[in-house]
Write a protein that holds these residues in place. Sequence first.
Motif, short mmCIF file in Angstrom:
data_model
loop_
_atom_site.label_atom_id
_atom_site.label_comp_id
_atom_site.label_asym_id
_atom_site.label_seq_id
_atom_site.Cartn_x
_atom_site.Cartn_y
_atom_site.Cartn_z
N VAL A 52 0.84 -1.20 0.00
CA VAL A 52 0.00 0.00 0.00
C VAL A 52 0.87 1.25 0.00
CG1 VAL A 52 -1.61 1.35 1.39
CG2 VAL A 52 -2.03 -1.08 1.02
N ARG A 53 1.91 1.27 0.82
CA ARG A 53 2.79 2.44 0.86
C ARG A 53 3.46 2.68 -0.49
NH1 ARG A 53 3.88 0.29 6.08
NH2 ARG A 53 5.84 -0.67 5.41
N SER A 54 3.87 1.62 -1.14
CA SER A 54 4.51 1.77 -2.46
C SER A 54 3.52 2.32 -3.48
CB SER A 54 5.07 0.42 -2.93
OG SER A 54 6.14 0.01 -2.11
N PHE A 55 2.30 1.80 -3.49
CA PHE A 55 1.30 2.31 -4.42
C PHE A 55 1.01 3.79 -4.15
CE2 PHE A 55 -0.15 -2.16 -5.31
CZ PHE A 55 0.04 -2.10 -6.68
N CYS A 56 0.93 4.16 -2.87
CA CYS A 56 0.65 5.56 -2.55
C CYS A 56 1.73 6.48 -3.09
CB CYS A 56 0.52 5.73 -1.03
SG CYS A 56 -0.98 5.01 -0.34
N GLU A 57 2.98 6.10 -2.96
CA GLU A 57 4.07 6.91 -3.49
C GLU A 57 4.01 6.96 -5.02
OE1 GLU A 57 8.02 6.25 -2.09
OE2 GLU A 57 7.36 5.76 -0.05
N ALA A 58 3.77 5.82 -5.63
CA ALA A 58 3.79 5.73 -7.09
C ALA A 58 2.64 6.50 -7.73
CB ALA A 58 3.75 4.27 -7.52
N PHE A 59 1.49 6.58 -7.04
CA PHE A 59 0.30 7.16 -7.64
C PHE A 59 -0.05 8.54 -7.10
CE2 PHE A 59 -0.13 2.90 -9.15
CZ PHE A 59 -0.89 2.99 -10.31
N ALA A 60 0.90 9.17 -6.43
CA ALA A 60 0.63 10.49 -5.86
C ALA A 60 0.17 11.50 -6.91
CB ALA A 60 1.86 11.01 -5.12
N ASP A 61 0.68 11.37 -8.13
CA ASP A 61 0.34 12.32 -9.20
C ASP A 61 -0.26 11.63 -10.42
OD1 ASP A 61 1.31 14.81 -7.94
OD2 ASP A 61 3.25 13.80 -8.03
N ASP A 62 -0.88 10.50 -10.21
CA ASP A 62 -1.53 9.76 -11.30
C ASP A 62 -2.68 10.57 -11.89
OD1 ASP A 62 -2.31 7.15 -12.71
OD2 ASP A 62 -4.14 7.67 -11.62
N PRO A 63 -2.78 10.67 -13.23
CA PRO A 63 -3.84 11.49 -13.84
C PRO A 63 -5.25 11.07 -13.45
CG PRO A 63 -2.16 10.94 -15.47
CD PRO A 63 -1.85 10.14 -14.24
N GLY A 64 -5.51 9.78 -13.38
CA GLY A 64 -6.85 9.33 -13.04
C GLY A 64 -7.24 9.67 -11.61
N LEU A 65 -6.34 9.41 -10.68
CA LEU A 65 -6.64 9.72 -9.28
C LEU A 65 -6.61 11.22 -9.02
CD1 LEU A 65 -4.76 6.80 -7.49
CD2 LEU A 65 -7.13 6.94 -8.27
N ALA A 66 -5.82 11.95 -9.80
CA ALA A 66 -5.82 13.41 -9.66
C ALA A 66 -7.15 14.00 -10.13
CB ALA A 66 -4.66 14.02 -10.45
N TRP A 67 -7.82 13.33 -11.04
CA TRP A 67 -9.15 13.80 -11.47
C TRP A 67 -10.17 13.52 -10.37
CZ3 TRP A 67 -13.52 10.68 -12.87
CH2 TRP A 67 -14.59 11.42 -13.41
N ILE A 68 -10.05 12.39 -9.70
CA ILE A 68 -10.98 12.07 -8.61
C ILE A 68 -10.78 13.00 -7.43
CG2 ILE A 68 -11.62 10.29 -6.92
CD1 ILE A 68 -10.98 8.19 -9.06
N ARG A 89 7.97 2.83 -6.71
CA ARG A 89 8.29 4.00 -5.91
C ARG A 89 9.19 4.94 -6.69
NH1 ARG A 89 9.20 2.22 0.42
NH2 ARG A 89 7.10 1.38 0.73
N PRO A 90 8.98 6.24 -6.57
CA PRO A 90 9.77 7.20 -7.38
C PRO A 90 11.27 6.98 -7.29
CG PRO A 90 7.95 8.34 -6.34
CD PRO A 90 7.92 6.93 -5.80
N ALA A 91 11.80 6.65 -6.11
CA ALA A 91 13.24 6.47 -5.96
C ALA A 91 13.76 5.27 -6.74
CB ALA A 91 13.59 6.32 -4.48
N ALA A 92 12.88 4.33 -7.09
CA ALA A 92 13.29 3.12 -7.80
C ALA A 92 12.93 3.17 -9.28
CB ALA A 92 12.67 1.89 -7.15
N GLN A 93 12.30 4.25 -9.73
CA GLN A 93 11.93 4.34 -11.14
C GLN A 93 13.18 4.50 -12.01
OE1 GLN A 93 8.94 7.41 -11.45
NE2 GLN A 93 7.49 6.29 -10.16
N GLY A 94 13.12 3.91 -13.19
CA GLY A 94 14.25 3.96 -14.11
C GLY A 94 15.30 2.91 -13.84
N THR A 95 15.02 1.98 -12.94
CA THR A 95 16.00 0.94 -12.59
C THR A 95 15.68 -0.41 -13.22
OG1 THR A 95 14.77 0.30 -10.60
CG2 THR A 95 16.41 2.07 -10.37
N GLY A 96 14.58 -0.50 -13.94
CA GLY A 96 14.19 -1.77 -14.56
C GLY A 96 13.20 -2.57 -13.76
#
Length: 198
Positions: free
Chosen positions: A17-33, A130-137
Amino acid sequence: MQTTMTRAEAGDADVMVRSFCEAFADDPGLAWIWPDRADRISRLPYFFEPIVGGTLLQGVALRSEASDAVSLWRLPGRIHPEPHEMAPWHTAMARAFSAGGERSQLMGATLKAHQPVDFDWWYLQFIGVRPAAQGTGLGGAIVRGGLALAEAAGMPVYVEVMNPDNLGYYRHVGFQVIDEFDIPDDGPHVWGMLWGQP
């Protein structure tokens, strides 16, 4: 970087849950909600708690070693949670949707109306890194891990994409756009994509 993905268990729910929260903080769909970012971030744990918990019971949940990358896959016949599945998380859902409930219902109904009905498929419900792990594969590894399971089961995979920046990646791993539509009320544009053959 470790890229072997493992099946998540009930004890992994909180960190997922914590990882999803970090990853989706600025998700377009949830930002619309939930347009206000601070409000959205405060609601995301209550949004993802029942989703993660339900999929751990009714689908396939994958995670990297430290749960920096997580994904949820729903299976045929269990794509849409039944009320009894969500019952344990009634309080969390009430806290998530004390605002944004109407838009969430509109999005859910619109997505369901455009989903394939002529064949069975696995549903890539959520993938988060998680943002810190993005771009690592890790993101690619966790998607490929789920696709391998779907392939072994002889099933195609359907996903809805609301971030145009992600289209190239999904195409790269073999997804094809089979539908495009907009969520009403100035909601996000959606690409329905399919991997594999029905």
